[in-house]
Write a protein that holds these residues in place. Structure first.
Motif, PDB file in Angstrom:
ATOM      1  N   ASN A 135     -56.920  33.469  30.077  1.00  0.00           N
ATOM      2  CA  ASN A 135     -57.418  34.843  30.152  1.00  0.00           C
ATOM      3  C   ASN A 135     -57.569  35.463  28.764  1.00  0.00           C
ATOM      4  OD1 ASN A 135     -57.710  34.930  32.935  1.00  0.00           O
ATOM      5  ND2 ASN A 135     -55.576  35.485  33.250  1.00  0.00           N
ATOM      6  N   VAL A 136     -56.625  35.195  27.880  1.00  0.00           N
ATOM      7  CA  VAL A 136     -56.720  35.697  26.502  1.00  0.00           C
ATOM      8  C   VAL A 136     -57.922  35.081  25.817  1.00  0.00           C
ATOM      9  CG1 VAL A 136     -55.594  35.623  24.241  1.00  0.00           C
ATOM     10  CG2 VAL A 136     -54.264  36.239  26.272  1.00  0.00           C
ATOM     11  N   ASP A 137     -58.106  33.780  25.989  1.00  0.00           N
ATOM     12  CA  ASP A 137     -59.261  33.102  25.377  1.00  0.00           C
ATOM     13  C   ASP A 137     -60.576  33.661  25.910  1.00  0.00           C
ATOM     14  OD1 ASP A 137     -57.544  31.525  23.903  1.00  0.00           O
ATOM     15  OD2 ASP A 137     -57.776  29.744  25.168  1.00  0.00           O
ATOM     16  N   LEU A 138     -60.618  33.964  27.207  1.00  0.00           N
ATOM     17  CA  LEU A 138     -61.835  34.526  27.796  1.00  0.00           C
ATOM     18  C   LEU A 138     -62.149  35.904  27.227  1.00  0.00           C
ATOM     19  CD1 LEU A 138     -61.462  33.482  31.536  1.00  0.00           C
ATOM     20  CD2 LEU A 138     -63.080  32.578  29.862  1.00  0.00           C
ATOM     21  N   ILE A 139     -61.121  36.672  26.971  1.00  0.00           N
ATOM     22  CA  ILE A 139     -61.316  38.010  26.398  1.00  0.00           C
ATOM     23  C   ILE A 139     -61.844  37.903  24.975  1.00  0.00           C
ATOM     24  CG2 ILE A 139     -60.082  40.057  25.566  1.00  0.00           C
ATOM     25  CD1 ILE A 139     -58.279  39.744  28.072  1.00  0.00           C
ATOM     26  N   HIS A 140     -61.287  36.961  24.205  1.00  0.00           N
ATOM     27  CA  HIS A 140     -61.675  36.824  22.806  1.00  0.00           C
ATOM     28  C   HIS A 140     -62.956  36.021  22.612  1.00  0.00           C
ATOM     29  CE1 HIS A 140     -58.166  38.847  21.368  1.00  0.00           C
ATOM     30  NE2 HIS A 140     -57.348  38.002  21.980  1.00  0.00           N
ATOM     31  N   ASN A 141     -63.359  35.266  23.596  1.00  0.00           N
ATOM     32  CA  ASN A 141     -64.572  34.467  23.458  1.00  0.00           C
ATOM     33  C   ASN A 141     -65.365  34.561  24.766  1.00  0.00           C
ATOM     34  OD1 ASN A 141     -66.556  32.657  22.859  1.00  0.00           O
ATOM     35  ND2 ASN A 141     -65.169  31.015  22.228  1.00  0.00           N
ATOM     36  N   PRO A 142     -66.220  35.577  24.877  1.00  0.00           N
ATOM     37  CA  PRO A 142     -66.966  35.815  26.120  1.00  0.00           C
ATOM     38  C   PRO A 142     -67.869  34.647  26.524  1.00  0.00           C
ATOM     39  CG  PRO A 142     -67.255  37.644  24.588  1.00  0.00           C
ATOM     40  CD  PRO A 142     -66.481  36.585  23.879  1.00  0.00           C
ATOM     41  N   ILE A 143     -68.258  33.808  25.595  1.00  0.00           N
ATOM     42  CA  ILE A 143     -69.112  32.658  25.927  1.00  0.00           C
ATOM     43  C   ILE A 143     -68.379  31.727  26.893  1.00  0.00           C
ATOM     44  CG2 ILE A 143     -70.241  30.601  24.995  1.00  0.00           C
ATOM     45  CD1 ILE A 143     -70.779  32.248  22.453  1.00  0.00           C
ATOM     46  N   LEU A 144     -67.056  31.610  26.723  1.00  0.00           N
ATOM     47  CA  LEU A 144     -66.261  30.771  27.619  1.00  0.00           C
ATOM     48  C   LEU A 144     -66.296  31.287  29.047  1.00  0.00           C
ATOM     49  CD1 LEU A 144     -63.058  30.103  25.469  1.00  0.00           C
ATOM     50  CD2 LEU A 144     -64.895  28.500  25.975  1.00  0.00           C
ATOM     51  N   PHE A 145     -66.471  32.597  29.188  1.00  0.00           N
ATOM     52  CA  PHE A 145     -66.452  33.203  30.513  1.00  0.00           C
ATOM     53  C   PHE A 145     -67.564  32.633  31.404  1.00  0.00           C
ATOM     54  CE2 PHE A 145     -67.400  36.609  33.572  1.00  0.00           C
ATOM     55  CZ  PHE A 145     -66.128  36.716  34.165  1.00  0.00           C
ATOM     56  N   ARG A 146     -68.703  32.350  30.811  1.00  0.00           N
ATOM     57  CA  ARG A 146     -69.833  31.828  31.578  1.00  0.00           C
ATOM     58  C   ARG A 146     -69.564  30.417  32.071  1.00  0.00           C
ATOM     59  NH1 ARG A 146     -74.544  32.921  27.471  1.00  0.00           N
ATOM     60  NH2 ARG A 146     -73.020  33.993  26.232  1.00  0.00           N
ATOM     61  N   HIS A 147     -68.709  29.672  31.370  1.00  0.00           N
ATOM     62  CA  HIS A 147     -68.436  28.273  31.716  1.00  0.00           C
ATOM     63  C   HIS A 147     -67.135  28.085  32.461  1.00  0.00           C
ATOM     64  CE1 HIS A 147     -71.836  27.152  29.283  1.00  0.00           C
ATOM     65  NE2 HIS A 147     -71.334  27.875  28.272  1.00  0.00           N
ATOM     66  N   ARG A 148     -66.488  29.172  32.778  1.00  0.00           N
ATOM     67  CA  ARG A 148     -65.177  29.095  33.439  1.00  0.00           C
ATOM     68  C   ARG A 148     -65.331  28.561  34.864  1.00  0.00           C
ATOM     69  NH1 ARG A 148     -60.925  33.697  35.203  1.00  0.00           N
ATOM     70  NH2 ARG A 148     -59.166  32.290  35.448  1.00  0.00           N
ATOM     71  N   VAL A 149     -64.465  27.624  35.210  1.00  0.00           N
ATOM     72  CA  VAL A 149     -64.451  27.062  36.547  1.00  0.00           C
ATOM     73  C   VAL A 149     -63.578  27.943  37.417  1.00  0.00           C
ATOM     74  CG1 VAL A 149     -63.825  25.031  37.910  1.00  0.00           C
ATOM     75  CG2 VAL A 149     -64.701  24.729  35.580  1.00  0.00           C
TER      76      VAL A 149
END
Length: 152
Positions: A135-149
């Protein structure tokens, strides 16, 4: 109350006849207090004896698996009750007539249960830490949010 007396007698008989174990050292519950007042201490002793039968019978693996699916706090209470029943200082208690093999099996299963519970707690803690990190990584790197499973 008659049914409780019958249950208690059958449990005592099971210890003597099937498990060949003397439980005379263990204070038997007063089933009249259980029947009339739902006395927790007496009910606990009755359940403790029944649990002792369950983890020593031929289907012990099944009962232990059921215990493992219970809520963690319940598992701890059940394990403590079984251990308390087994730790009595009576030299003839729980298995000396059986060359120690069933006793050792039960002790080993209880040790395994304790280890598994500790491992389960550690893994649950690790899962929480990893989830928080994701969740912290998703907040700091929004690009990861699109690829989250998504979680199952």
């Amino acid at each position: 109350m008659n049914n409780l007396k019958k249950i208690l007698q059958k449990v005592v008989d099971y210890y003597k006849e099937v498990l060949t174990q003397d439980i005379s050292y263990f204070p038997l519950p007063d089933v009249s207090l259980v029947a009339e007042h739902s006395e927790p201490a007496e009910m606990g002793r009755l359940l403790q004896l029944i649990l002792g039968c369950a983890v020593r019978c031929e289907q012990q693996q099944e009962y232990i698996q059921i215990i493992m699916t219970m809520e963690e706090s319940v598992q701890h209470v059940v394990m403590k009750a079984i251990q308390e029943l087994m730790k009595k200082d009576n030299p003839t208690a729980f298995g000396t007539e059986l060359s120690g093999d069933p006793e050792q099996q039960v002790k080993k299963l209880l040790e395994d249960l304790s280890e598994l519970m500790s491992e389960k707690e550690a893994l649950a803690q690790r899962c929480q830490e990893l989830d928080l990190q994701v969740n912290v990584d998703l907040i700091h790197n929004p690009i990861l949010f699109r690829h989250r499973v998504p979680h199952k």
